[in-house]
Design an enzyme around this catalytic site. Structure first.
Site, PDB file in Angstrom:
ATOM      1  NE  ARG A 113      -2.373  -1.379   3.477  1.00 22.63           N
ATOM      2  CZ  ARG A 113      -2.866  -1.160   4.685  1.00 22.63           C
ATOM      3  NH1 ARG A 113      -4.023  -0.513   4.807  1.00 22.63           N
ATOM      4  NH2 ARG A 113      -2.236  -1.569   5.762  1.00 22.63           N
TER       5      ARG A 113
ATOM      6  CB  ILE B 122     -23.648   6.042   8.306  1.00 20.38           C
ATOM      7  CG1 ILE B 122     -24.257   7.169   7.481  1.00 20.38           C
ATOM      8  CG2 ILE B 122     -23.730   4.735   7.543  1.00 20.38           C
ATOM      9  CD1 ILE B 122     -25.744   7.038   7.240  1.00 20.38           C
ATOM     10  N   GLY B 123     -22.888   5.001  11.399  1.00 21.06           N
ATOM     11  CA  GLY B 123     -22.427   3.882  12.217  1.00 21.06           C
ATOM     12  C   GLY B 123     -21.053   4.071  12.812  1.00 21.06           C
ATOM     13  CB  SER B 124     -17.703   3.709  11.445  1.00 20.86           C
ATOM     14  OG  SER B 124     -17.760   4.473  10.256  1.00 20.86           O
TER      15      SER B 124
ATOM     16  CD  GLU C 155     -19.678   0.436  12.617  1.00 23.57           C
ATOM     17  OE1 GLU C 155     -18.787   0.249  11.766  1.00 23.57           O
ATOM     18  OE2 GLU C 155     -20.866   0.631  12.328  1.00 23.57           O
TER      19      GLU C 155
ATOM     20  CB  CYS D  42      -6.767  -0.337   0.520  1.00 22.59           C
ATOM     21  SG  CYS D  42      -5.644   0.621  -0.502  1.00 22.59           S
TER      22      CYS D  42
ATOM     23  CD1 TRP E 194     -18.739  -4.896  -1.823  1.00 19.36           C
ATOM     24  CD2 TRP E 194     -18.724  -3.832   0.134  1.00 19.36           C
ATOM     25  NE1 TRP E 194     -19.270  -3.651  -2.034  1.00 19.36           N
ATOM     26  CE2 TRP E 194     -19.279  -2.975  -0.860  1.00 19.36           C
ATOM     27  CE3 TRP E 194     -18.614  -3.382   1.438  1.00 19.36           C
ATOM     28  CZ2 TRP E 194     -19.718  -1.689  -0.564  1.00 19.36           C
ATOM     29  CZ3 TRP E 194     -19.059  -2.094   1.732  1.00 19.36           C
ATOM     30  CH2 TRP E 194     -19.594  -1.264   0.747  1.00 19.36           C
TER      31      TRP E 194
ATOM     32  CD  GLU F 157     -24.229  10.324  -2.750  1.00 14.15           C
ATOM     33  OE1 GLU F 157     -23.966  11.523  -2.962  1.00 14.15           O
ATOM     34  OE2 GLU F 157     -24.873   9.626  -3.535  1.00 14.15           O
TER      35      GLU F 157
ATOM     36  CG  HIS G  55     -16.314   9.403   0.671  1.00 12.54           C
ATOM     37  ND1 HIS G  55     -17.675   9.280   0.851  1.00 12.54           N
ATOM     38  CD2 HIS G  55     -15.800   8.155   0.790  1.00 12.54           C
ATOM     39  CE1 HIS G  55     -17.968   7.998   1.065  1.00 12.54           C
ATOM     40  NE2 HIS G  55     -16.862   7.303   1.033  1.00 12.54           N
TER      41      HIS G  55
END
Length: 842
Positions: free
Chosen positions: A16, A510-512, A563, A595, A640, A744, A773
């Site tokens: 990476r 949304i969650g995290s 999370e 990633c 996924w 979104e 993002h």
């Protein structure tokens, strides 16, 4: 002689390295020259790897600092005015996209002002798009408050592309010679390269056309400069739309083709003999205007650079009804995806391959990690060789290898039996080389490789690890009642509102929440055995306490636990389910520097025990406000993961659904009042051809309802979908029967809501009001403007207020003010929209 070739290679690096360099550059820790040097080193390493694997012709131009569609937009000068760049000589900042100097390995310099190093025949030097503008289009500009371009899924993959933004009468200019420079770079290093370009028709069909109102709104605020004309900006990857959605975009083709022609001439002048033009839309449903666009485009490009041969690449589907069109185009090679549609080879041969046309046959799967059945692949290749001769064949993967990890040899901890069933990018190219050698020299020349392939295929087929009788028996016992709740969402709404005590415009996320370096280090130390489980879990509890306190302080209505214990929304669950294997280095690019490491789903799926209950119930114990149980849905876990290919996908999906159903029921039994089952891949997993979609939508919606069918009416079910087009699947989304859908919407300026309005969607909707993002913090007025747009077309009582997506990749210094603004916007609009008191009231 047949030629071993490749359509594209992963960019991010086995370690990476590109991700690390990009994030260091964005943080101001390294210079542009250092970033470009890393990019050049990766390109060289990947070209060397491909040549060492036996590939005769390597692709160039497939490498990208962020996204290849964004690269194409820059190449043709499609930069919206809000980014402050104009295609005039001398415009822009100091660092161009093209390689510069020794740092890029090109061996020559590029002018500091961002100009093209040398113009091609008959062209003038023009300003190139600078690096800061390129990244502004991808990520936005926090300081100036300019939002990024939209982002959505690349066909039916988990890769996200940046959506080009065009306007009626768009002028195109050659504004990036990146592909020419990288071709020269590869030639200088001694490689035999083939430049790769996204084809002009697919580029236009992937783009968004701004309305006339937007085109004249350059001086207005970002929220006012979004889509204001219904339908004109809509774009669907699965169909061209003809005179509808795609017609205005295709009308720009005649202005676009001269830029492509200029690029082809410059490549020819640099020594290119072949150029690959990727046209994935040619394998999708097309109407006659779109087919006419293909004919017009390739008739023009065929004349642009005499002597330069065009390699037309289609993938992700078979040509089907576009076969005659593809064979009629004036190109010298046509690539077929024989993994997705092996039967199209016989159709092509029966239709008659023009004597000047080569075929590129994609017989090694570029989308999944299983070893190829070399004998089955070779049978297809030998059929083509017998019909056309080996000299007219390229052997290739089915598509770019962008979608698979780089090297299986790095996986020293992977179970040896399962490892023997797999092939990553490097191994897939070795398979291509073996098949090419077999075509050219006969099967005996590769007898050992064929025997090893045969043994691996047979070992996998016979392995008892693939099947679990108890899972198959449970599936066989399913009945339709298990996929239905007692009543529909509108009837459940009052019960849930009373139980949860929610205001108008309830706020949630949304969650995290951000995974800080401290949290990531904590998890890494625990996995390495440096700290014990008790220490790790106390660290996670501390982070949950922090997140709950922060949400209460911010004033959010429905909370999440953040999370902190999760590495990835799919991998986390897969690690606790049976039937999955995991890699340490199997990274795949999702977008930009982001990633993911998909798990490998090799066998029947079962849940040994609860996966999330203790963390969610701990978070709920800290607050009186409802805390959502957070789960990933069965379609997304399926899509996924690298999924087994030895049984129908819908069977595998139902197995996952049963496992998640058990988790939902355990959460409800533990007192959790809101449960979110995320399905961001629901649209992405849909077949690209219209005729194939009804069957998918039937089993996909059934799987979601199988997860939720056992819960009580007063338990509120949320789902989340992101970066998707919903217009053509609203019936299926309604059939999910979720109580709240979170989507979104900020990058599209609430444009996606049009579909929900036209459908009269019955459930609640949370249209994302800020783009997570991008690092920018949206002001309160911008969020209010988006909510007003939503309320203009939907009942405000249906609306929730939330970000676009999870906050995992963001920093708290961005998240806290953004959420504070979001809550403030909701509160101000509640007061503004509160019902007036009745006569005589107070």
């Amino acid at each position: 002689m047949a030629v071993a070739t490749n359509l594209g290679f992963p960019r991010i690096g086995a370690g990476r390295e590109l991700k690390q360099a990009l994030e260091a550059y964005w943080d101001g820790k390294i210079s542009a020259d250092s970033l470009l040097a890393t990019a050049a080193a990766l390109r060289r390493r990947h070209w060397e790897l491909q040549r060492a694997a036996g590939i005769d012709v390597v692709p160039v131009g497939d490498f990208s600092l962020y996204d290849h569609v964004l690269d194409t937009a820059c190449m043709v000068g499609a930069v919206p005015a809000r980014y402050g760049w104009a295609p005039s000589p001398g415009a822009g900042a100091s660092t161009p996209l093209a390689p510069c100097g020794d740092a890029a390995g090109a061996g020559r310099s590029t002018p500091a002002a961002g100009l093209g190093a040398e113009a091609g025949p008959g062209t003038a030097a023009a300003a190139e798009v600078p690096l800061d503008v390129y990244f502004a289009m991808a990520r936005g500009t926090p300081g100036r408050g300019v939002p990024a371009l939209e982002m959505t899924k690349w066909f039916d993959t988990n890769y996200h592309y940046i959506v080009p933004e065009l306007e009626p009468g768009q002028a195109f200019h050659l504004a990036s010679r990146k592909v020419v420079e990288e071709f020269r770079e590869a030639r200088t290093l001694g490689f035999e390269p083939r430049p790769v370009l996204l084809g002009p028709v697919s580029f236009l069909l992937l783009a968004k056309l701004r309305s006339p109102a937007e085109a004249g709104a350059a001086g207005r605020s970002p929220e006012a400069s979004r889509s204001e004309a219904e339908g004109l900006g809509s774009r669907t990857a699965g169909s061209s739309g003809g005179e509808g959605a795609a017609g205005p975009r295709l009308a720009l083709l005649d202005g676009l083709l001269p830029v492509y022609g200029q690029v082809l001439r410059e490549l020819a002048a640099a020594g290119a003999t072949w150029v690959q033009l990727d046209e994935p839309f040619l394998a999708l449903d097309l109407d006659e205007p779109a087919r006419a666009a293909f004919r017009r485009a390739y008739a023009t490009l065929a004349q642009a650079a005499p002597g330069l041969r065009l390699f037309l690449a289609t993938y992700f589907e078979g040509l089907r009804d576009n076969l005659e069109l593809a064979l009629s185009l004036p190109v010298q090679a046509l690539h077929l995806d024989l993994v997705r549609d092996p039967g199209q080879l016989e159709q092509v041969l029966a239709a008659g391959v023009p004597p000047t046309l080569h075929l590129s046959l994609g017989v090694v799967d570029g989308r999944n990690v299983w070893r190829a059945d070399l004998e089955a692949a070779l049978a297809l290749l030998e059929r083509a060789r017998d019909a056309l001769g080996a000299g007219r064949l390229f052997v290739a993967p089915s598509c770019s290898l962008l979608h698979v990890p780089i090297d299986l040899n790095l996986e020293t901890d992977l179970d040896p039996e399962i490892k023997g069933w797999l092939a990553f990018a490097k191994q897939k190219l070795e398979e291509v080389a073996v098949l090419t050698r077999a075509l050219n020299q006969g099967r005996q020349a590769v007898a050992g490789a064929l025997a090893a392939s045969r043994a691996a295929v047979e070992a996998r087929r016979r392995s008892p690890r693939r099947t679990r009788p108890e899972v198959q028996e449970r599936l066989a016992r399913l009945n339709p009642d298990e996929t239905r709740r007692p009543s529909r969402a509108p009837q459940r709404r009052p019960l849930q509102r009373e139980r949860l005590g929610l205001p108008l415009l309830p706020t949630t996320t949304i969650g995290s929440f951000p995974q800080t370096p401290e949290v990531r280090r904590l998890r890494a130390r625990w996995r390495r055995g440096e700290i014990d489980t008790a220490t790790y879990e106390e660290g996670i509890r501390a982070e949950i306490r922090r997140v709950i306190r922060l949400q209460e302080e911010l004033g959010l209505d429905v909370l999440v636990h953040g999370e902190a214990e999760r590495n990835d929304m799919v991998e986390y669950f897969a690690e606790q389910l049976e039937g999955f294997a995991f890699t340490r280095h199997g990274w795949v690019q999702s977008y930009g520097s982001r990633c993911v490491k998909p798990p490998i789903l090799y066998g029947d799926v079962a849940r040994p025990g609860p996966m999330t209950v203790r963390w969610i119930t701990y978070a709920q114990s800290l607050t009186e406000r409802p805390v959502k149980g957070m789960l990933t849905g069965p379609v997304t876990i399926l899509q996924w993961s690298f999924v087994r290919d030895d049984q129908p996908r819908e069977v595998t999906c139902r197995q996952i659904a049963l496992a998640i159903r058990d988790e939902v029921q355990d959460l409800e039994a533990a007192g959790i009042r809101v449960i979110q089952i995320d399905e961001p891949a629901f649209r992405e997993a849909m077949p690209l051809r219209q005729a194939d979609r009804p069957a998918y939508l039937a089993w996909a919606t059934e799987c979601f309802r199988l997860v939720t069918g056992g819960v009580r009416e007063e338990t509120q079910i949320h789902t989340h979908m992101c970066y998707s087009e919903f217009n053509d699947i609203l019936d299926a989304i309604a059939a999910l029967d979720a109580d709240v859908i979170l989507i979104e919407a900020s990058r599209s300026g609430m444009e996606l809501l049009d579909a929900f309005v036209q459908h009269r969607y019955p459930s609640d909707i949370g249209p994302g009001v800020y783009d997570i993002h991008s690092p920018r913090v949206p002001p309160v007025d911008e969020i209010k403007a988006l909510l007003r747009k939503a309320a203009a077309v939907l009942d405000p009582a249906q609306l929730w207020v939330n970000p676009d997506c999870g906050l995992k990749t963001r920093r708290y210094e961005e998240v806290e003010p953004a959420l504070r603004h979001m809550v403030q916007a909701a509160r101000e609009l509640r007061e503004e929209w509160a019902p007036a008191p009745a006569a005589g009231g107070r």
